[in-house]
Scaffold this motif. Structure first.
Motif, PDB file in Angstrom:
ATOM      1  N   HIS A 110      -1.052   0.688 -10.432  1.00 32.43           N
ATOM      2  CA  HIS A 110      -2.218   1.206  -9.724  1.00 32.43           C
ATOM      3  C   HIS A 110      -3.422   0.294  -9.948  1.00 32.43           C
ATOM      4  CE1 HIS A 110      -1.022   5.041  -8.002  1.00 32.43           C
ATOM      5  NE2 HIS A 110      -0.232   5.224  -9.057  1.00 32.43           N
ATOM      6  N   GLY A 111      -4.282   0.228  -8.952  1.00 31.46           N
ATOM      7  CA  GLY A 111      -5.544  -0.478  -9.119  1.00 31.46           C
ATOM      8  C   GLY A 111      -5.508  -1.945  -8.804  1.00 31.46           C
ATOM      9  N   GLY A 112      -4.352  -2.465  -8.355  1.00 32.93           N
ATOM     10  CA  GLY A 112      -4.287  -3.881  -8.020  1.00 32.93           C
ATOM     11  C   GLY A 112      -4.863  -4.171  -6.640  1.00 32.93           C
ATOM     12  N   ASP A 113      -5.090  -5.430  -6.363  1.00 30.81           N
ATOM     13  CA  ASP A 113      -5.638  -5.870  -5.075  1.00 30.81           C
ATOM     14  C   ASP A 113      -4.482  -6.243  -4.150  1.00 30.81           C
ATOM     15  OD1 ASP A 113      -6.975  -6.925  -2.947  1.00 30.81           O
ATOM     16  OD2 ASP A 113      -7.858  -8.622  -4.035  1.00 30.81           O
ATOM     17  N   SER A 160       0.931   1.256 -14.352  1.00 26.83           N
ATOM     18  CA  SER A 160       0.210  -0.020 -14.445  1.00 26.83           C
ATOM     19  C   SER A 160       0.077  -0.714 -13.097  1.00 26.83           C
ATOM     20  CB  SER A 160       0.931  -0.957 -15.434  1.00 26.83           C
ATOM     21  OG  SER A 160       2.175  -1.395 -14.907  1.00 26.83           O
ATOM     22  N   VAL A 188       2.476   1.825  -3.505  1.00 26.08           N
ATOM     23  CA  VAL A 188       1.545   2.282  -4.543  1.00 26.08           C
ATOM     24  C   VAL A 188       1.002   3.674  -4.236  1.00 26.08           C
ATOM     25  CG1 VAL A 188      -0.634   1.778  -5.709  1.00 26.08           C
ATOM     26  CG2 VAL A 188       0.939  -0.083  -5.164  1.00 26.08           C
ATOM     27  N   GLU A 189       0.575   3.906  -2.974  1.00 29.90           N
ATOM     28  CA  GLU A 189      -0.100   5.153  -2.636  1.00 29.90           C
ATOM     29  C   GLU A 189       0.869   6.309  -2.391  1.00 29.90           C
ATOM     30  OE1 GLU A 189      -2.661   4.413   0.645  1.00 29.90           O
ATOM     31  OE2 GLU A 189      -3.802   2.839  -0.399  1.00 29.90           O
ATOM     32  N   TYR A 221      -0.098 -10.053  -7.011  1.00 26.75           N
ATOM     33  CA  TYR A 221       0.057  -8.605  -7.145  1.00 26.75           C
ATOM     34  C   TYR A 221       1.087  -8.108  -6.135  1.00 26.75           C
ATOM     35  CZ  TYR A 221      -1.037  -3.628  -6.949  1.00 26.75           C
ATOM     36  OH  TYR A 221      -0.953  -2.247  -6.963  1.00 26.75           O
ATOM     37  N   GLU A 237       0.833  -1.208   0.000  1.00 25.42           N
ATOM     38  CA  GLU A 237       0.000   0.000   0.000  1.00 25.42           C
ATOM     39  C   GLU A 237       0.867   1.258   0.000  1.00 25.42           C
ATOM     40  OE1 GLU A 237      -2.432  -0.429   3.423  1.00 25.42           O
ATOM     41  OE2 GLU A 237      -3.946  -1.655   2.409  1.00 25.42           O
TER      42      GLU A 237
END
Length: 510
Positions: free
Chosen positions: A448-451, A446, A347-348, A457, A344
């Motif tokens: 972004h938006g994964g679980d 790319s 990505v964030e 992931y 997290e």
């Protein structure tokens, strides 16, 4: 063998000392007139009539000419480079090879080494007509080999359709006069005992020990092992099913056990296999080699523990504290929580538009610098140029008639060196694909938006973007301080540390 010496040209074969070796081969025990002894005898008689001296023999037994993986054949080819013999004598052309590609390639090598090929039972004239005749004979030899193989397969399939024996026998059966399987009472009794024991709950190890203690043997006359036991337990012949490639015939074989007993054994095999698979399942600690104790710097190691209620927990523990509990006070971290939290944050926090712009700019610049360093490629190309020059010089000498055994060896060495350099140059040129700042930025977006709960992931993000994470315990409300460093371009030595996590930041943990 005789020492290396100069030999006479082909036109004077009968008047000069002409050393030859014999190559003999057979592919099955069924051959009689072309047996090794017969081939050697015919070849020696032919050599005597020609006035040649046989100085050695190379023999391959029970090996097909369709392959070049024959020990003595390969040894003969290598020895031809030493100059000890001038001819290779065989019974017939198909002893050399039944494959036109192998035949042409190895005859070219022999010719290059000054060695001619002769056949005791086939007279091949010199000149263009001889080349045509040899080509026809080689083509027929290859056709014969392929046709024989096809006929054998066809015959096996015909036997299978009639439920006849097509290969080795399995325990409990023997071959009847009509070619079909019939029950062997002694072996069948062993098979029945094996199925009854295993289906009844006896372990595979115990069944194997039971059989070996009583002197039971497999169909090959050997002691029982895990593999041989499982082969028996999975064999559908024992319930009357005949199988061969795509052929499957119910009641094609006399059954030894009932279908009910067979199914009980299969169910137990499946259960035991699933249990072993679960027992062997290894938890994947994604942060291994990337997570460190912030207090002592030691790697944090993946561990697991089981509670009194048989619940298994996975966590990361400071390696220093693992060795000595008093050496470091760092607490353990729950595996799933830590991995999800790190992903997290990557990505964030790391992949904001501003960060992506910064990272892609630096990565593209680094890529350009790496591509600009072409010293290795230049060195390889210079070495290739020097090698080509040396090759040309040797070929010029050989065209002038100045050639020795060492010259030939040097020529082969340079040819191999040239081939190796060409491969390395090609690899170096292909090593780095064209990367631009835009491509790098698109690739980073790319993620972004994964679980974050998806293990694959998590793996993709951690393996690609994370260089390291240092974890510190803090005194305020069981908090943590994390320092993360990120890969700049896939190179772990080129990292960028995010300023917002290099400061003291406390994160609450569940």
């Amino acid at each position: 063998m005789s020492p290396k010496r100069n030999f006479a040209p082909a036109e004077e074969l009968k008047t000069e000392y002409f050393p030859v070796v014999i190559y003999a081969r057979y592919s099955s025990q069924g051959q009689r007139e072309e047996s090794i002894e017969g081939q050697l005898r015919e070849c020696k008689d032919y050599a005597d009539r020609q006035g040649w001296t046989v100085i050695g023999e190379y023999i391959d037994r029970a090996l097909s000419g369709k392959t070049d993986k024959r020990d003595d054949f390969q040894r003969m080819i290598r020895d031809s480079e030493k100059g000890h013999f001038r001819g290779v004598l065989m019974y017939t052309l198909d002893r050399f090879a039944r494959n036109r590609y192998d035949s042409a390639m190895y005859k070219a090598r022999l010719k290059k080494n000054g060695v001619r090929v002769f056949y005791a039972k086939q007279s091949i004239p010199d000149g263009p007509e001889g080349i045509i005749l040899e080509s026809v004979l080689e083509g027929y030899a290859e056709y014969y080999s392929e046709n024989l193989s096809r006929n054998v397969r066809r015959g096996m399939m015909e036997n299978a359709l009639q439920c006849k024996v097509t290969g080795g026998l399995c325990l409990g059966y023997r071959k009847a006069k009509d070619g079909k399987l019939e029950i062997d009472p002694t072996g069948a009794k062993v098979v029945q005992e094996i199925f009854q024991l295993y289906a009844g709950g006896t372990s595979a190890t115990q069944v194997i020990a039971y059989c070996n203690e009583r002197g039971y043997k497999t169909a090959r006359g050997r002691a029982f092992t895990t593999n041989s036991l499982h082969t028996i337990l999975r064999n559908k012949k024992y319930i009357g099913v005949y199988e061969y490639e795509d052929v499957c015939i119910e009641d094609g074989v006399p059954a030894i056990i009932s279908e009910e007993l067979f199914n009980q054994a299969q169910a137990r095999l499946k259960h035991n296999y699933s249990s072993r698979a679960k027992a062997k399942a290894v938890t994947d600690y994604l942060l291994t080699t990337k997570v460190f104790c912030g207090h002592c710097g030691a790697p944090m190691i993946g561990e697991s523990g089981t509670s009194r209620h048989s619940t298994t927990y996975h966590y990361y523990k400071c390696g220093c504290r693992k060795r000595d509990a008093s050496a470091c006070h760092k607490k353990s971290e729950k595996k799933d929580w830590l991995e999800a939290f790190v992903v997290e944050q990557i990505v964030e926090t790391a992949l904001t538009p501003e960060r992506i712009e910064d990272i892609s700019t630096k990565a593209a610049a680094l890529y350009e610098r790496e591509c600009a360093d072409t010293r290795l490629l230049v060195s390889l190309e210079q070495s290739l140029s020097d090698t080509n020059t040396r090759l040309k010089n040797i070929l010029d000498l050989m065209e002038q008639g100045i050639a020795t055994a060492s010259t030939k060896d040097r020529l082969l060495e340079l040819e191999e060196q040239k081939q190796d350099l060409e491969i390395r140059i090609d690899q170096e040129r292909r090593k780095k694909p064209k990367l631009t700042k835009e491509r790098i930025a698109h690739w980073l977006m790319s993620f972004h938006g994964g679980d974050v709960n998806d293990p694959e992931y998590r793996r993709k993000v951690i393996d690609t973007l994370l260089n390291s994470v240092y974890i510190y315990d803090t005194d305020d409300n069981n908090g943590r301080r994390f320092v993360l460093t990120f890969n700049l371009s896939g190179n772990n030595t080129s990292t960028v540390t995010l300023s917002d996590v290099s400061d003291i930041v406390c994160f609450g943990v569940p």
